[in-house]
Design a protein around this motif. Structure first.
Motif, mmCIF file in Angstrom:
data_model
loop_
_atom_site.group_PDB
_atom_site.id
_atom_site.type_symbol
_atom_site.label_atom_id
_atom_site.label_comp_id
_atom_site.label_asym_id
_atom_site.label_seq_id
_atom_site.Cartn_x
_atom_site.Cartn_y
_atom_site.Cartn_z
ATOM 1 N N GLY A 41 86.990 84.546 44.305
ATOM 2 C CA GLY A 41 86.360 83.411 44.352
ATOM 3 C C GLY A 41 85.302 83.370 45.719
ATOM 4 N N THR A 42 85.016 84.123 46.511
ATOM 5 C CA THR A 42 84.055 84.360 47.429
ATOM 6 C C THR A 42 82.608 84.058 46.869
ATOM 7 N N CYS A 43 82.320 84.551 45.843
ATOM 8 C CA CYS A 43 80.958 84.561 45.437
ATOM 9 C C CYS A 43 80.381 83.301 44.810
ATOM 10 N N ILE A 44 81.794 82.565 44.163
ATOM 11 C CA ILE A 44 81.605 81.220 43.840
ATOM 12 C C ILE A 44 81.416 80.213 45.210
ATOM 13 N N GLU A 45 82.035 80.267 46.140
ATOM 14 C CA GLU A 45 82.091 79.607 47.330
ATOM 15 C C GLU A 45 80.754 79.815 48.040
ATOM 16 N N GLU A 46 80.228 80.931 48.063
ATOM 17 C CA GLU A 46 78.845 81.157 48.738
ATOM 18 C C GLU A 46 77.722 81.084 48.014
#
Length: 55
Positions: A41-46
């Motif tokens: 989920g890092t990509c969604i947050e960034e």
């Protein structure tokens, strides 16, 4: 859970730099390599445009 990058992608590179598994594929619109993605989920947050969604 799988992630997908939508047409809202600006190819800014933020997700590319933040992905710990190098699962982002560069292009006019970036894509996610499902074989490398660990659904962290890092990509969604960034993503500044909200172009990455869960499917």
């Amino acid at each position: 859970m799988a992630y997908r990058i939508t047409d809202d992608c600006l190819a800014c590179g933020t997700c590319l730099e933040s992905c710990p598994n190098d699962a982002i594929i560069e292009g006019d619109i970036y894509k996610i390599d499902a074989d490398k993605c660990e659904n962290c989920g890092t990509c969604i947050e960034e993503c500044p445009t909200g172009a990455i969604i869960e499917e």
